[in-house]
Design a protein around this motif. Structure first.
Motif, PDB file in Angstrom:
ATOM      1  N   PHE A  98      10.412   9.510   1.292  1.00  0.00           N
ATOM      2  CA  PHE A  98      10.545   8.235   1.819  1.00  0.00           C
ATOM      3  C   PHE A  98       9.963   8.402   3.709  1.00  0.00           C
ATOM      4  O   PHE A  98       9.181   7.110   3.942  1.00  0.00           O
ATOM      5  N   GLU A  99       9.878   9.355   3.965  1.00  0.00           N
ATOM      6  CA  GLU A  99      10.295   9.177   6.178  1.00  0.00           C
ATOM      7  C   GLU A  99       8.592   9.341   5.803  1.00  0.00           C
ATOM      8  O   GLU A  99       7.718   9.374   6.340  1.00  0.00           O
ATOM      9  N   ASP A 100       7.939  10.350   5.044  1.00  0.00           N
ATOM     10  CA  ASP A 100       6.865  11.089   5.498  1.00  0.00           C
ATOM     11  C   ASP A 100       5.642   9.573   5.119  1.00  0.00           C
ATOM     12  O   ASP A 100       4.372  10.454   4.361  1.00  0.00           O
ATOM     13  N   ASN A 101       5.637   9.198   4.464  1.00  0.00           N
ATOM     14  CA  ASN A 101       4.599   8.322   3.091  1.00  0.00           C
ATOM     15  C   ASN A 101       4.744   6.593   3.863  1.00  0.00           C
ATOM     16  O   ASN A 101       4.367   5.820   2.928  1.00  0.00           O
ATOM     17  N   LYS A 102       5.577   6.381   5.051  1.00  0.00           N
ATOM     18  CA  LYS A 102       4.462   5.274   4.989  1.00  0.00           C
ATOM     19  C   LYS A 102       3.705   4.408   4.904  1.00  0.00           C
ATOM     20  O   LYS A 102       3.867   3.325   4.900  1.00  0.00           O
TER      21      LYS A 102
END
Length: 263
Positions: A132-136
């Motif tokens: 989740f963190e790298d695909n905002k």
């Protein structure tokens, strides 16, 4: 050495009094805090979660749901220490007469914090962050489905406890008019307890993401914790963590993360 000397030695040895140690060696007290969840899974046959968690939650559901500042106001250090020692020594604990809402809430958090492996283990925490963190800036069709698949890689004892806690926290949030503990507040309080982020320059950012994910889980728990024997139980009994490829973060989940990060 003569015969007389041999007889003398034998007589001396026969006169030695053998003293036996009279200190009773009993079974060591079985600790309750700091024990891996897998151990509780072996011991608990009727309840899928550790009995101490069950009792603490039952107390809080009875006496704490309307308590203002539940989980935000620390309890008595003396009471918390005394109750913890009783549990660790296997003594009977009377929570009604020996505790109070703030102390019992603090004791529950202490139990979770002292688990050798967090409720959300490191491998899954890292996997969730990678997912989740790298695909905002992208959107996922169903972030709930993605989280459900990620959580299905949890060992059975961890999955059961996490589900149990989520259901309880949803109940707490349902009384937020009285206790002032909204889902947002609970995500901030329990995020660091359930998701343990190692110290690093980016730890604050990672924790904010985990808190936002916990908020999303609280808000969509019925969707995420759908009983599906073909997924969860088949994976957890195998015991091998499922490594999933990163999925994009939905707009809604991105918003939850930003709201947690900038309340």
């Amino acid at each position: 050495m003569g015969t007389g000397a041999s007889i003398s030695i034998c007589q001396s040895l026969s006169s030695v009094e053998i003293k036996y140690c009279r200190n009773k060696v009993g079974p060591q007290p079985q600790r309750t805090f700091g024990i891996p969840l897998d151990y509780f899974a072996q011991e608990e046959t009727q309840c899928p979660v550790p009995s101490v968690v069950k009792y603490l939650v039952e107390y809080l559901e009875e006496f704490g749901l309307n308590h203002k500042g539940l989980f935000r106001i620390s309890g008595s250090v003396t009471k918390i220490k005394a109750l913890k020692e009783k549990y660790d020594q296997g003594e009977e604990v009377d929570l009604v007469n020996e505790g109070d809402a703030n102390s019992i809430a603090s004791l529950l958090k202490l139990f979770l914090n002292e688990l050798p492996v967090a409720v959300i283990p490191d491998y899954l925490c890292a996997n969730i962050l990678d997912t989740f963190e790298d695909n905002k800036n992208d959107m996922a069709d169903c972030p709930g489905c993605t989280l459900r698949r990620l959580l299905s890689s949890l060992p059975k004892a961890h999955y059961s406890l996490f589900h149990f806690l989520i259901r309880f926290l949803v109940k707490v949030a349902a009384h937020s008019d009285e206790n002032h503990m909204t889902m947002e507040n609970l995500a901030i309080v329990f995020g660091p307890t359930l998701f343990r982020i190692p110290c690093s320059p980016s730890a604050h950012k990672k924790q904010a993401v985990c808190n936002g994910i916990l908020l999303y889980i609280l808000q969509h728990h019925e969707e995420i914790f759908v009983v599906c024997p073909d997924t969860h139980f088949s994976l957890t009994e195998a015991g091998d963590p499922q490594i999933l490829s990163p999925a994009p973060l939905s707009q809604e989940l991105t918003q939850q993360t930003e709201e947690i990060h900038h309340p």
